[in-house]
Write a protein that holds these residues in place. Structure first.
Motif, short mmCIF file in Angstrom:
data_model
loop_
_atom_site.label_atom_id
_atom_site.label_comp_id
_atom_site.label_asym_id
_atom_site.label_seq_id
_atom_site.Cartn_x
_atom_site.Cartn_y
_atom_site.Cartn_z
N VAL A 1 62.10 -33.07 114.67
CA VAL A 1 60.98 -32.16 114.88
C VAL A 1 59.87 -32.53 113.90
N GLU A 2 58.65 -32.63 114.40
CA GLU A 2 57.52 -32.92 113.52
C GLU A 2 57.30 -31.75 112.55
N TRP A 3 56.89 -32.10 111.32
CA TRP A 3 56.64 -31.08 110.32
C TRP A 3 55.63 -30.05 110.82
N CYS A 4 54.60 -30.53 111.49
CA CYS A 4 53.54 -29.63 111.94
C CYS A 4 54.01 -28.66 113.02
N GLU A 5 55.17 -28.93 113.61
CA GLU A 5 55.67 -28.06 114.67
C GLU A 5 56.67 -27.03 114.17
N LEU A 6 56.96 -27.02 112.88
CA LEU A 6 57.87 -26.02 112.35
C LEU A 6 57.25 -24.63 112.45
N PRO A 7 58.06 -23.60 112.63
CA PRO A 7 57.53 -22.22 112.72
C PRO A 7 56.71 -21.88 111.47
N TYR B 1 59.54 -22.86 96.79
CA TYR B 1 60.46 -23.71 96.05
C TYR B 1 59.71 -24.68 95.14
N LEU B 2 58.39 -24.69 95.23
CA LEU B 2 57.57 -25.55 94.39
C LEU B 2 57.12 -24.76 93.17
N ASP B 3 57.55 -25.18 92.00
CA ASP B 3 57.21 -24.47 90.77
C ASP B 3 55.99 -25.04 90.07
N LYS B 4 55.74 -26.33 90.22
CA LYS B 4 54.70 -26.99 89.44
C LYS B 4 53.35 -26.87 90.13
N HIS B 5 52.35 -26.66 89.31
CA HIS B 5 50.99 -26.45 89.81
C HIS B 5 50.51 -27.60 90.68
N ILE B 6 50.74 -28.84 90.23
CA ILE B 6 50.23 -30.00 90.97
C ILE B 6 50.93 -30.14 92.31
N ASP B 7 52.22 -29.78 92.39
CA ASP B 7 52.94 -29.86 93.67
C ASP B 7 52.39 -28.85 94.67
N ILE B 8 52.03 -27.67 94.19
CA ILE B 8 51.47 -26.66 95.10
C ILE B 8 50.08 -27.08 95.57
N LEU B 9 49.29 -27.69 94.70
CA LEU B 9 47.99 -28.19 95.12
C LEU B 9 48.14 -29.23 96.23
N ARG B 10 49.09 -30.13 96.07
CA ARG B 10 49.30 -31.14 97.10
C ARG B 10 49.79 -30.50 98.39
N PHE B 11 50.67 -29.51 98.28
CA PHE B 11 51.18 -28.80 99.45
C PHE B 11 50.03 -28.15 100.22
N ARG B 12 49.13 -27.48 99.50
CA ARG B 12 48.03 -26.77 100.14
C ARG B 12 46.95 -27.72 100.67
N SER B 13 47.02 -28.99 100.26
CA SER B 13 46.01 -29.96 100.69
C SER B 13 46.38 -30.65 102.00
N VAL B 14 47.58 -30.44 102.51
CA VAL B 14 48.03 -31.18 103.69
C VAL B 14 47.25 -30.79 104.94
N GLU C 1 45.43 -27.04 107.24
CA GLU C 1 44.98 -25.65 107.16
C GLU C 1 46.14 -24.67 107.19
N SER C 2 47.15 -24.92 108.02
CA SER C 2 48.27 -23.98 108.12
C SER C 2 49.09 -23.96 106.83
N TRP C 3 49.27 -25.14 106.21
CA TRP C 3 50.00 -25.18 104.94
C TRP C 3 49.19 -24.48 103.85
N ARG C 4 47.88 -24.69 103.87
CA ARG C 4 47.02 -24.09 102.85
C ARG C 4 47.06 -22.57 102.93
N SER C 5 47.01 -22.04 104.12
CA SER C 5 46.97 -20.59 104.30
C SER C 5 48.33 -19.93 104.06
N SER C 6 49.41 -20.73 104.02
CA SER C 6 50.74 -20.15 103.85
C SER C 6 51.01 -19.73 102.42
N ILE C 7 50.27 -20.30 101.44
CA ILE C 7 50.42 -19.92 100.04
C ILE C 7 49.07 -19.47 99.51
N SER C 8 49.00 -18.26 99.07
CA SER C 8 47.75 -17.72 98.56
C SER C 8 47.39 -18.38 97.24
N PRO C 9 46.12 -18.74 97.02
CA PRO C 9 45.73 -19.36 95.74
C PRO C 9 45.87 -18.44 94.56
#
Length: 365
Positions: free
Chosen positions: A5-11, A21-34, A36-44
């Motif tokens: 299953v493509e990552w973008c098709e996950l619920p 599960y991401l504790d480090k600031h830089i990892d969350i920045l990269r996660f939110r940069s992928v 729009e849906s990933w960005r909106s899933s974690i509030s800044p």
């Protein structure tokens, strides 16, 4: 189970759970940069759950405002798409400090000397598509208003996660006279651990707890609820002047520092302490064999590099970073940055700041 299953098709409801599960600031920045849906899933808002500098009680005088400043060590590596990929294949080790007057400032990873005071003031920009940025560790310093003296040798802070509130974090310090102090949210002053003793040298966070070493190399961990010490290792009985704790590849090491001309000491509060203005003669390294509960004399670190910084100790692989040699210990000695070679026991003075300045100039606007 074999269907891909493509990552973008996950619920969509899975993304907030994955992000937490991401504790480090830089990892969350990269996660939110992928996307729009990933960005909106974690509030800044979660990115600033712990704001530094953090106001804390002054270690000596509670009427003076004191602050806990944070610095983060990063390894910055180029990807194959980077325009600088051909210029270097290893990564840069950089340290970024957050302080009251300077939100982000580049400092030396070893001496904490400010780097960007005399280079261009233009902001640095890193394109995360061209560079991999790994957070290695965090370090902390205590500062006070008005330049008042702060008698702290080392301070650590845990846990420091994007998802942790300040009420659940604890600071632990080694005062210059060798005492241990603990500070939780709401404390009006630091509380002493094992208050009758003045012989503690270093403290680190290891396995999710505060571990300390005394002048004999005995490691204990701190029960933050009872403020009691629980012995973790047998005494090392090293004859050096100062013990340092280093975590490397999941194991804990004690680095014993020897000063020239014997134990040149000074007295404070009726207790003798090493004179840290004396030059370093050598180091000895010991690894704790946790299975057998004994110390192992380490003669060779392989490609590992031990860095005894002014505010934190850490280990890196020489294969990953520019300017560092394996089987060596980097430290400050009388305000200079030096390198001790475990193989031939030589000590040389080195200049790391040009590497940092080169990094700063290459990646500024």
């Amino acid at each position: 189970m074999a269907e891909k299953v493509e990552w973008c098709e996950l619920p969509l409801e899975l993304w907030p759970k994955i992000g937490k599960y991401l504790d480090k600031h830089i990892d969350i920045l990269r996660f939110r940069s992928v996307c729009e849906s990933w960005r909106s899933s974690i509030s800044p808002i979660h990115l600033n759950s712990l704001s530094f500098p953090l106001q804390i009680p002054h270690p000596i005088n509670s009427s003076i405002d004191a602050y806990l400043n944070q610095a983060t060590l990063y390894l910055v590596e180029p990807t194959h798409s980077s325009s600088n990929f051909q210029s270097f294949s290893k990564g840069y080790l950089i340290k970024v400090e957050e302080s009251k007057n300077h939100p982000f400032r580049l400092v030396s990873p070893i001496s904490d000397r400010k780097i960007n005071n005399h280079v261009s003031v233009s902001p640095m920009v890193l394109n995360l598509l061209e560079y991999r940025v790994f957070e290695l560790c965090k370090s902390y310093n205590v500062h006070s208003n008005g330049g008042h003296y702060v008698s702290v040798n080392k301070v650590v802070f845990f846990p420091n996660s994007t998802w942790i509130n300040i009420e659940n974090s604890v600071a632990c310090c080694v005062f210059r006279e060798g005492k241990l102090g603990l500070m939780k949210h709401g404390y009006e002053k630091w509380k002493l651990v094992d208050e009758n003793n003045f012989y503690y040298d270093d403290v680190i966070v290891f396995k999710g707890q505060f571990y300390v070493t005394d002048k004999w190399g005995t490691i204990s961990w701190i029960d933050t609820c009872s403020l009691k010490l629980i012995q973790y290792s047998p005494p090392l009985c090293g004859f050096g002047n100062k013990k340092h704790l280093v975590e490397s590849c999941g194991s804990v090491y004690v680095v014993d520092r020897y000063y020239e001309s014997g134990p040149r000491t000074r007295r404070r509060n009726h207790v003798e302490h090493p004179n840290h203005d004396a030059a370093v003669e050598c180091f000895k390294v010991y690894k704790l064999d946790e299975e057998w509960g004994k110390w192992v004399d380490v003669k060779n670190l392989g490609d590992r590099v031990f860095i005894l910084g002014n505010s934190c100790n850490f280990s890196v692989s020489a294969k990953d970073v520019i300017g560092y040699e394996g089987n060596c210990i980097y430290f400050t000695d009388m305000f200079d940055v030096r390198m001790y070679n475990l193989q031939d026991h030589s000590i040389i003075t080195i200049a790391f700041d040009p590497w940092i300045e080169k990094f700063a100039e290459n990646w500024r606007k």
